[in-house]
Design a protein around this motif. Structure first.
Motif, PDB file in Angstrom:
ATOM      1  N   THR A 202       8.446  -3.742 -12.516  1.00 25.13           N
ATOM      2  CA  THR A 202       9.404  -4.008 -11.429  1.00 25.13           C
ATOM      3  C   THR A 202       9.099  -3.197 -10.184  1.00 25.13           C
ATOM      4  O   THR A 202       9.162  -3.706  -9.060  1.00 25.13           O
ATOM      5  N   GLU A 203       8.723  -1.923 -10.366  1.00 23.79           N
ATOM      6  CA  GLU A 203       8.514  -1.052  -9.207  1.00 23.79           C
ATOM      7  C   GLU A 203       7.254  -1.434  -8.412  1.00 23.79           C
ATOM      8  O   GLU A 203       7.110  -1.048  -7.249  1.00 23.79           O
ATOM      9  N   LEU A 204       6.347  -2.197  -9.032  1.00 22.25           N
ATOM     10  CA  LEU A 204       5.119  -2.604  -8.334  1.00 22.25           C
ATOM     11  C   LEU A 204       5.158  -4.048  -7.855  1.00 22.25           C
ATOM     12  O   LEU A 204       4.215  -4.524  -7.219  1.00 22.25           O
ATOM     13  N   MET A 205       6.257  -4.736  -8.145  1.00 18.22           N
ATOM     14  CA  MET A 205       6.295  -6.181  -7.932  1.00 18.22           C
ATOM     15  C   MET A 205       6.127  -6.581  -6.464  1.00 18.22           C
ATOM     16  O   MET A 205       5.348  -7.465  -6.133  1.00 18.22           O
ATOM     17  N   GLU A 206       6.847  -5.923  -5.564  1.00 19.69           N
ATOM     18  CA  GLU A 206       6.770  -6.289  -4.146  1.00 19.69           C
ATOM     19  C   GLU A 206       5.358  -6.083  -3.614  1.00 19.69           C
ATOM     20  O   GLU A 206       4.817  -6.911  -2.884  1.00 19.69           O
ATOM     21  N   SER A 207       4.741  -4.969  -3.985  1.00 16.25           N
ATOM     22  CA  SER A 207       3.369  -4.693  -3.547  1.00 16.25           C
ATOM     23  C   SER A 207       2.389  -5.711  -4.129  1.00 16.25           C
ATOM     24  O   SER A 207       1.470  -6.161  -3.443  1.00 16.25           O
ATOM     25  N   GLU A 208       2.586  -6.084  -5.401  1.00 19.05           N
ATOM     26  CA  GLU A 208       1.681  -7.044  -6.041  1.00 19.05           C
ATOM     27  C   GLU A 208       1.775  -8.421  -5.373  1.00 19.05           C
ATOM     28  O   GLU A 208       0.774  -9.087  -5.167  1.00 19.05           O
ATOM     29  N   LYS A 214      -1.742   0.932   4.007  1.00 19.25           N
ATOM     30  CA  LYS A 214      -2.142   2.288   3.642  1.00 19.25           C
ATOM     31  C   LYS A 214      -1.056   3.288   4.025  1.00 19.25           C
ATOM     32  O   LYS A 214      -0.519   3.238   5.133  1.00 19.25           O
ATOM     33  N   GLY A 215      -0.705   4.164   3.084  1.00 23.96           N
ATOM     34  CA  GLY A 215       0.283   5.197   3.351  1.00 23.96           C
ATOM     35  C   GLY A 215       1.721   4.757   3.237  1.00 23.96           C
ATOM     36  O   GLY A 215       2.633   5.536   3.505  1.00 23.96           O
ATOM     37  N   SER A 216       1.963   3.511   2.821  1.00 22.42           N
ATOM     38  CA  SER A 216       3.342   3.016   2.756  1.00 22.42           C
ATOM     39  C   SER A 216       4.127   3.636   1.607  1.00 22.42           C
ATOM     40  O   SER A 216       5.353   3.649   1.629  1.00 22.42           O
ATOM     41  N   PHE A 217       3.429   4.150   0.603  1.00 23.42           N
ATOM     42  CA  PHE A 217       4.083   4.868  -0.489  1.00 23.42           C
ATOM     43  C   PHE A 217       3.036   5.737  -1.171  1.00 23.42           C
ATOM     44  O   PHE A 217       1.828   5.595  -0.928  1.00 23.42           O
ATOM     45  N   THR A 218       3.488   6.658  -1.993  1.00 31.01           N
ATOM     46  CA  THR A 218       2.571   7.557  -2.693  1.00 31.01           C
ATOM     47  C   THR A 218       1.579   6.754  -3.533  1.00 31.01           C
ATOM     48  O   THR A 218       1.976   5.930  -4.352  1.00 31.01           O
ATOM     49  N   GLY A 219       0.315   7.020  -3.305  1.00 30.50           N
ATOM     50  CA  GLY A 219      -0.727   6.304  -4.043  1.00 30.50           C
ATOM     51  C   GLY A 219      -1.316   5.127  -3.278  1.00 30.50           C
ATOM     52  O   GLY A 219      -2.320   4.554  -3.699  1.00 30.50           O
ATOM     53  N   ALA A 220      -0.703   4.751  -2.142  1.00 33.65           N
ATOM     54  CA  ALA A 220      -1.237   3.647  -1.331  1.00 33.65           C
ATOM     55  C   ALA A 220      -2.322   4.213  -0.419  1.00 33.65           C
ATOM     56  O   ALA A 220      -2.097   4.507   0.759  1.00 33.65           O
ATOM     57  N   THR A 221      -3.519   4.389  -0.957  1.00 29.31           N
ATOM     58  CA  THR A 221      -4.613   5.044  -0.222  1.00 29.31           C
ATOM     59  C   THR A 221      -5.394   4.085   0.666  1.00 29.31           C
ATOM     60  O   THR A 221      -6.255   4.502   1.425  1.00 29.31           O
ATOM     61  N   PRO A 263       4.008  -7.445   4.171  1.00 27.04           N
ATOM     62  CA  PRO A 263       3.497  -6.436   3.237  1.00 27.04           C
ATOM     63  C   PRO A 263       4.328  -5.163   3.300  1.00 27.04           C
ATOM     64  O   PRO A 263       4.907  -4.840   4.339  1.00 27.04           O
ATOM     65  N   VAL A 264       4.390  -4.441   2.193  1.00 28.38           N
ATOM     66  CA  VAL A 264       5.130  -3.181   2.140  1.00 28.38           C
ATOM     67  C   VAL A 264       4.548  -2.226   3.183  1.00 28.38           C
ATOM     68  O   VAL A 264       3.341  -2.002   3.240  1.00 28.38           O
TER      69      VAL A 264
END
Length: 462
Positions: A202-208, A214-221, A263-264
């Protein structure tokens, strides 16, 4: 009679506003398309009867009727010509009604010229390249009335851009149907992107689905494309759409209605050109009643419903399916041909198949490993007694599992992974001991060569 391919494509524009007619005529002209115009429904019908067109664009509101009247007229008299309806912004009810009547697609006012060009190009690809099942490597196996009706429906809906809801039990082949719709339509040369909605956290659904910056959330490198962008110009197949959480259903509805995503982490929406096909084995209408699935999204993805029949509804196809699967197994395992005895075939025809076509394939794979010679007998099928011939009436309801043993409040560990690990180790050691001679390894393990091939495939050791 078909016109020579070097002749410019022709489009008919039906709209009572002179400015809109002129705008569309200029836009189409710049695309190399010859445009003819009509100011009302009567004139449009008259021009369709006297000329040849590759595409029709019609306004929803006309002085002597509406665009849906023209769509229905064309379905009866000019079914090979794609027709798109121009609707007022936000009037999704009219857009959905036009798609149900047989419209190829719709565009909203004020007309976005880039979206219009995309729509027109897709429609022209359909006229030039519309495929059939014979053109595809994929096929629906069977000759029963139920599967013939399904085949005809696929051919019909493939000519549209309307969202299709594919319903049916697990194992009936809903993804195969979705792929056939894609391959027989105008988007066949563009991506087909299947996604299991229940497999995405669920927490990755919008991004998927929509991608992220880049930089929109932790780990978005780095920037990442989502599934919608991956399917650009093609088809996005949402399998098990009932598993989407309500929060994601809202975002998906907006993406479908606006034909745009954000996109997020992005500030602006990005236009998308994607056809949506969805499927689930769950009763979506019941979930809507229970408040677990949004009614507006349900109506949006369920513009046209295509039901895939269960194997119980097409028992006449079992011999053809069995022949097809056995031929595939023989090729994949590189073994001599295997046939089904009349008694075994009778047992297959009487079984209930709660797992449908997928279960039939699994039964045959198992039977090929167990049969002694080159003929499968009833005992090799290992059909559950409750589903044997004569008891198939209740086959659609799987037997209830036995009560779980008391484990002191802790869930019992599954033995399946442990047993698979043991089996893998034994097979690998036998192969190493025989220098990967499969015949010798099978003999060492005390199983048939065919059984070894089956286990290698099942355990991913091929």
């Amino acid at each position: 009679m078909e016109r020579p391919t070097e002749v410019k494509p022709r489009a008919l524009v039906v709209d009572d506003e002179p400015d809109i007619r002129e705008l569309l005529e200029i836009t189409l002209g710049r695309m190399g398309i010859e445009a003819a115009t009509a100011a009302d429904l009567t004139a449009g019908k008259r021009m369709l009867a006297s000329g040849e067109y590759d595409l029709c664009l019609t306004d929803m509101r006309l002085p002597d009727g509406n665009g849906i009247d023209l769509v229905r007229h064309m379905q009866q008299h000019h079914a090979d010509v794609p027709v798109a309806v121009i609707t007022a912004h936000g009037n999704m009810e009219s857009a959905i009604e036009s798609l149900k009547a047989g419209a190829f697609d719709f565009v909203t006012k004020p007309v976005d010229l880039q979206m219009l060009r995309t729509l027109v190009n897709t429609a022209l690809r359909l006229m030039r390249r519309g495929g059939t099942e014979e053109d595809s490597e994929l096929q629906l196996i069977g000759a029963s009335p139920a599967i013939q009706a399904t085949r005809q429906t696929i051919a019909k809906v493939a000519r549209s851009q309307a969202p299709i809801y594919i319903s049916g039990e697990s194992g009936t082949g809903k993804e195969l149907v979705a792929r056939l719709i894609h391959e027989q339509g105008a988007r066949r040369d563009r991506p087909f992107v299947p996604v299991n909605c229940g497999a995405i956290p669920t927490e990755l659904m919008e991004s998927e689905f929509f991608g992220h910056k880049k930089g929109s959330f932790t780990g978005a490198t780095a920037d990442k494309q989502g599934l919608f962008q991956a399917a650009e110009g093609g088809t996005l197949f949402l399998d098990e759409v009932a598993d989407l959480p309500l929060s994601m259903q809202v975002k998906l509805l907006r993406a479908i209605q606006e034909k745009a995503i954000r996109p997020v982490g992005a500030q602006r929406e990005v236009p998308i050109d994607v056809r949506i096909l969805s499927a689930t084995h769950t009763d979506l209408a019941r979930l809507v009643e229970e408040g677990r699935f949004r009614q507006d999204l349900y109506y949006r993805i369920n513009v046209i419903r295509l039901h895939v029949p269960s194997l119980r509804e097409r028992r006449d196809d079992i011999p053809l399916l069995a022949e097809h699967f056995l031929a595939r197994i023989v090729r994949a395992w590189d073994i001599p041909p295997v046939t089904v005895s009349p008694a075994a075939l009778q047992a297959l025809e009487g079984y209930g198949y709660p797992g449908n076509v997928r279960e039939l394939e699994n039964i045959l794979e198992r039977a090929v490993t167990l049969c002694e010679g080159d003929t499968i007998e009833p005992g090799d099928l290992q059909l559950p007694e409750a589903q044997a011939p004569g008891n198939a009436a209740d086959a659609s309801v799987p037997a209830a599992p036995p009560p779980a043993a008391d484990t002191g409040g802790e869930p019992p560990a599954s033995l399946e992974p442990l047993l698979q690990d043991v089996e893998k180790d034994a097979i690998v050691k036998a192969l190493e001991q025989t220098r990967y001679n499969k015949t010798a390894a099978a003999k060492l393990l005390g199983i048939s060569f065919r059984a070894l091939r089956y286990r290698l495939k099942k355990l991913g050791l091929e």
